[in-house]
Design a protein around this motif. Structure first.
Motif, PDB file in Angstrom:
ATOM      1  N   ARG A 275       0.854  -1.109  -0.137  1.00 37.72           N
ATOM      2  CA  ARG A 275      -0.042   0.023   0.102  1.00 37.72           C
ATOM      3  C   ARG A 275       0.675   1.129   0.022  1.00 37.72           C
ATOM      4  O   ARG A 275       1.951   1.196   0.670  1.00 37.72           O
ATOM      5  N   VAL A 276       0.433   2.197  -0.750  1.00 41.17           N
ATOM      6  CA  VAL A 276       1.064   3.651  -0.609  1.00 41.17           C
ATOM      7  C   VAL A 276       0.119   4.788  -0.393  1.00 41.17           C
ATOM      8  O   VAL A 276      -0.846   4.713  -1.196  1.00 41.17           O
ATOM      9  N   GLN A 277       0.210   5.571   0.654  1.00 40.69           N
ATOM     10  CA  GLN A 277      -0.589   6.553   1.054  1.00 40.69           C
ATOM     11  C   GLN A 277       0.127   7.755   1.270  1.00 40.69           C
ATOM     12  O   GLN A 277       1.421   7.713   1.337  1.00 40.69           O
ATOM     13  N   PRO A 278      -0.269   8.943   1.191  1.00 35.74           N
ATOM     14  CA  PRO A 278       0.438  10.095   1.649  1.00 35.74           C
ATOM     15  C   PRO A 278       1.085   9.899   2.959  1.00 35.74           C
ATOM     16  O   PRO A 278       0.480   9.746   3.901  1.00 35.74           O
ATOM     17  N   GLY A 279       2.358  10.147   2.894  1.00 39.30           N
ATOM     18  CA  GLY A 279       2.954   9.971   4.287  1.00 39.30           C
ATOM     19  C   GLY A 279       3.490   8.829   4.751  1.00 39.30           C
ATOM     20  O   GLY A 279       4.231   8.439   5.747  1.00 39.30           O
ATOM     21  N   ARG A 280       2.808   7.750   3.982  1.00 40.59           N
ATOM     22  CA  ARG A 280       3.316   6.351   4.309  1.00 40.59           C
ATOM     23  C   ARG A 280       3.224   5.469   3.539  1.00 40.59           C
ATOM     24  O   ARG A 280       2.252   5.463   2.432  1.00 40.59           O
ATOM     25  N   GLY A 282       3.824   0.697   2.813  1.00 46.01           N
ATOM     26  CA  GLY A 282       4.108  -0.743   3.596  1.00 46.01           C
ATOM     27  C   GLY A 282       3.482  -1.792   2.880  1.00 46.01           C
ATOM     28  O   GLY A 282       2.704  -1.749   2.018  1.00 46.01           O
ATOM     29  N   LEU A 283       4.019  -2.848   3.475  1.00 48.12           N
ATOM     30  CA  LEU A 283       3.485  -4.297   3.166  1.00 48.12           C
ATOM     31  C   LEU A 283       2.346  -4.769   4.329  1.00 48.12           C
ATOM     32  O   LEU A 283       3.101  -4.968   5.290  1.00 48.12           O
ATOM     33  N   VAL A 284       1.295  -4.686   3.977  1.00 45.74           N
ATOM     34  CA  VAL A 284       0.306  -5.203   4.977  1.00 45.74           C
ATOM     35  C   VAL A 284      -0.518  -6.259   4.659  1.00 45.74           C
ATOM     36  O   VAL A 284      -1.514  -6.259   3.895  1.00 45.74           O
ATOM     37  N   LEU A 285      -0.207  -7.381   5.103  1.00 46.64           N
ATOM     38  CA  LEU A 285      -0.924  -8.820   4.538  1.00 46.64           C
ATOM     39  C   LEU A 285      -1.947  -9.114   5.467  1.00 46.64           C
ATOM     40  O   LEU A 285      -2.804 -10.140   5.299  1.00 46.64           O
ATOM     41  N   ARG A 286      -2.001  -8.583   6.720  1.00 52.41           N
ATOM     42  CA  ARG A 286      -3.234  -8.716   7.614  1.00 52.41           C
ATOM     43  C   ARG A 286      -2.914  -7.802   8.761  1.00 52.41           C
ATOM     44  O   ARG A 286      -1.982  -7.067   8.894  1.00 52.41           O
ATOM     45  N   SER A 287      -3.846  -7.630   9.525  1.00 52.58           N
ATOM     46  CA  SER A 287      -4.070  -6.894  10.848  1.00 52.58           C
ATOM     47  C   SER A 287      -3.535  -7.640  11.799  1.00 52.58           C
ATOM     48  O   SER A 287      -2.932  -8.806  11.681  1.00 52.58           O
ATOM     49  N   LEU A 293       8.731   1.979  10.744  1.00 55.92           N
ATOM     50  CA  LEU A 293      10.008   2.598  10.430  1.00 55.92           C
ATOM     51  C   LEU A 293       9.641   4.063  10.138  1.00 55.92           C
ATOM     52  O   LEU A 293       8.931   4.439   9.271  1.00 55.92           O
ATOM     53  N   ARG A 294      10.153   5.044  10.833  1.00 57.01           N
ATOM     54  CA  ARG A 294      10.201   6.332  10.844  1.00 57.01           C
ATOM     55  C   ARG A 294      11.332   6.749   9.903  1.00 57.01           C
ATOM     56  O   ARG A 294      12.517   6.463  10.160  1.00 57.01           O
ATOM     57  N   LEU A 295      11.151   7.387   8.665  1.00 62.82           N
ATOM     58  CA  LEU A 295      12.425   7.378   7.594  1.00 62.82           C
ATOM     59  C   LEU A 295      12.912   8.771   7.600  1.00 62.82           C
ATOM     60  O   LEU A 295      12.167   9.665   8.090  1.00 62.82           O
ATOM     61  N   THR A 296      14.041   9.074   7.058  1.00 60.91           N
ATOM     62  CA  THR A 296      14.770  10.327   6.943  1.00 60.91           C
ATOM     63  C   THR A 296      13.726  11.322   6.154  1.00 60.91           C
ATOM     64  O   THR A 296      13.938  12.377   6.336  1.00 60.91           O
ATOM     65  N   SER A 297      13.147  10.721   5.265  1.00 62.55           N
ATOM     66  CA  SER A 297      12.184  11.632   4.308  1.00 62.55           C
ATOM     67  C   SER A 297      10.994  12.340   4.982  1.00 62.55           C
ATOM     68  O   SER A 297      10.156  12.990   4.230  1.00 62.55           O
ATOM     69  N   GLY A 298      10.641  11.717   6.269  1.00 66.61           N
ATOM     70  CA  GLY A 298       9.495  12.112   7.135  1.00 66.61           C
ATOM     71  C   GLY A 298       8.376  11.206   6.642  1.00 66.61           C
ATOM     72  O   GLY A 298       7.162  11.372   7.384  1.00 66.61           O
ATOM     73  N   ARG A 299       8.498  10.109   5.951  1.00 64.16           N
ATOM     74  CA  ARG A 299       7.405   9.187   5.711  1.00 64.16           C
ATOM     75  C   ARG A 299       7.589   7.883   6.709  1.00 64.16           C
ATOM     76  O   ARG A 299       8.848   7.590   7.269  1.00 64.16           O
ATOM     77  N   GLU A 300       6.484   7.250   6.656  1.00 59.83           N
ATOM     78  CA  GLU A 300       6.644   5.931   7.526  1.00 59.83           C
ATOM     79  C   GLU A 300       6.621   4.586   6.668  1.00 59.83           C
ATOM     80  O   GLU A 300       5.874   4.853   5.435  1.00 59.83           O
ATOM     81  N   PHE A 301       7.077   3.821   6.938  1.00 57.93           N
ATOM     82  CA  PHE A 301       7.180   2.543   6.415  1.00 57.93           C
ATOM     83  C   PHE A 301       6.578   1.357   7.355  1.00 57.93           C
ATOM     84  O   PHE A 301       7.216   1.262   8.373  1.00 57.93           O
ATOM     85  N   VAL A 302       5.626   0.814   6.942  1.00 59.19           N
ATOM     86  CA  VAL A 302       5.077  -0.278   7.943  1.00 59.19           C
ATOM     87  C   VAL A 302       5.021  -1.731   7.187  1.00 59.19           C
ATOM     88  O   VAL A 302       4.917  -1.962   6.110  1.00 59.19           O
ATOM     89  N   VAL A 303       5.272  -2.755   7.983  1.00 60.06           N
ATOM     90  CA  VAL A 303       5.128  -4.217   7.572  1.00 60.06           C
ATOM     91  C   VAL A 303       4.481  -4.856   8.626  1.00 60.06           C
ATOM     92  O   VAL A 303       4.854  -4.664   9.805  1.00 60.06           O
TER      93      VAL A 303
END
Length: 325
Positions: A275-280, A282-287, A293-303
């Motif tokens: 999934r790609v959204q404004p500001g973040r 990630g790979l989300v295959l389940r809840s 991960l908070r990145l230097t670009s200001g975005r978040e990456f979620v797995v």
């Protein structure tokens, strides 16, 4: 790498019984309604099985077909209800409604379409069921599965930890460690198999151009259905389980910090997959448990992955080392 470090798990409750049984009840009601609407226009023998070209090659009586269509729905409803109770509040219990809703919706659509195709036809041998109905049934399955996931509920969310409060791993100076875990989506794997089958059927019976497109989509979906998440001194990497090469790597120097928390994909991402959204992104295959991960670009990456707390602790340990140099 094995570790006893775990994230605090929230108290959750299994999906309520009506959520699991509802799709099979609705599918039975819909089929009963369709049958009642067309019963007077059905031939003595229904075309109920179709060959590779969509031509009828199997027949049964209208009443027998109705029973053979409704009986499996009742059996599946009971099975899914029992599985839901035995699974308790675990992650698998919250995915069972997804599969249940998908099975009920696709079965109801194909059975109803068969009845409608037979309505008003004097000779059942002339009935055709085009293969595009399979694609429509797949769409119904995906939409119904999403409804089932929403109705199952996310459970109670764990409180988010403040940046910097995550634990670290006690690694002796200069030593190295790595962490790896596989996260899978049975639903995406099933979709990949169905799309692959549809591609092969269309390729042999209609057009290999359309078949090739579906086969390519099946490969992409299948590659993301099971992913190995790896954390080491270089950062975080995501690779398909069946392939050695990562399709996404986040180097350590691009990570500010990492935290672990419960991820609710229905409300936070609106679906599963990459999934790609404004500001973040990630790979989300389940809840469930996930690393953020908070990145230097200001975005978040979620797995979303099991034992995310250990992965996060190792990442933060390497980040501390890098900053102390």
């Amino acid at each position: 790498m094995n570790s006893s470090l775990r994230a605090d798990q929230p108290a959750t409750s299994p999906p309520r019984a009506w959520v699991v049984v509802l799709p099979f009840v609705l599918a039975t009601v819909v089929l009963g309604g369709v049958y009642a609407a067309v019963a007077g226009r059905l031939p003595e023998h229904l075309a109920t099985h179709f060959g590779p070209n969509g031509q009828a090659d199997g027949y049964t009586s209208p009443g027998g077909y109705l029973i053979l269509s409704i009986a499996p729905l009742a059996v599946f409803g009971i099975v899914f209800a029992v599985l839901g109770r035995r699974s308790g509040a675990g992650p698998s219990a919250r995915w069972q409604p997804v599969v249940g809703y998908a099975v009920a919706a696709s079965s109801a659509y194909l059975t109803g379409a068969t009845l409608l195709c037979n309505a008003g036809v004097p000779d059942a041998s002339a009935v055709r069921l085009p293969y595009w109905h399979i694609a429509v049934a797949l769409v119904f399955a995906l939409l119904a599965g999403g409804v089932g996931r929403l109705l199952a509920g996310p459970g109670d969310r764990a409180a988010r930890r403040a940046p910097g409060s995550e634990p670290r791993l006690d690694l002796p100076g200069g030593s190295r460690a790595s962490w790896s875990h596989t996260v899978s989506s049975p639903l995406m794997a099933a979709v990949s198999i169905l799309v692959c089958g549809a591609g092969l059927v269309l390729g042999f019976t209609d057009s290999w151009v359309v078949g090739a497109v579906l086969l390519a989509a099946a490969v992409v979906t299948g590659a993301c259905a099971s992913v190995r998440v790896t954390v080491d001194r270089r950062g975080l990497a995501l690779a398909p389980t069946l392939l050695p090469y990562p399709f996404r790597r986040i180097p350590l120097h691009r990570i500010v910090d990492a935290t672990s928390r419960e991820i609710v994909i229905a409300t936070e991402f609106g679906g599963w997959g990459y999934r790609v959204q404004p500001g973040r992104s990630g790979l989300v295959l389940r809840s469930g448990e996930g690393a953020v991960l908070r990145l230097t670009s200001g975005r978040e990456f979620v797995v979303t992955v099991d034992d995310a707390a250990t992965a996060v602790a190792l990442l933060n340990t390497y980040l501390d080392r890098a900053r102390s140099k």
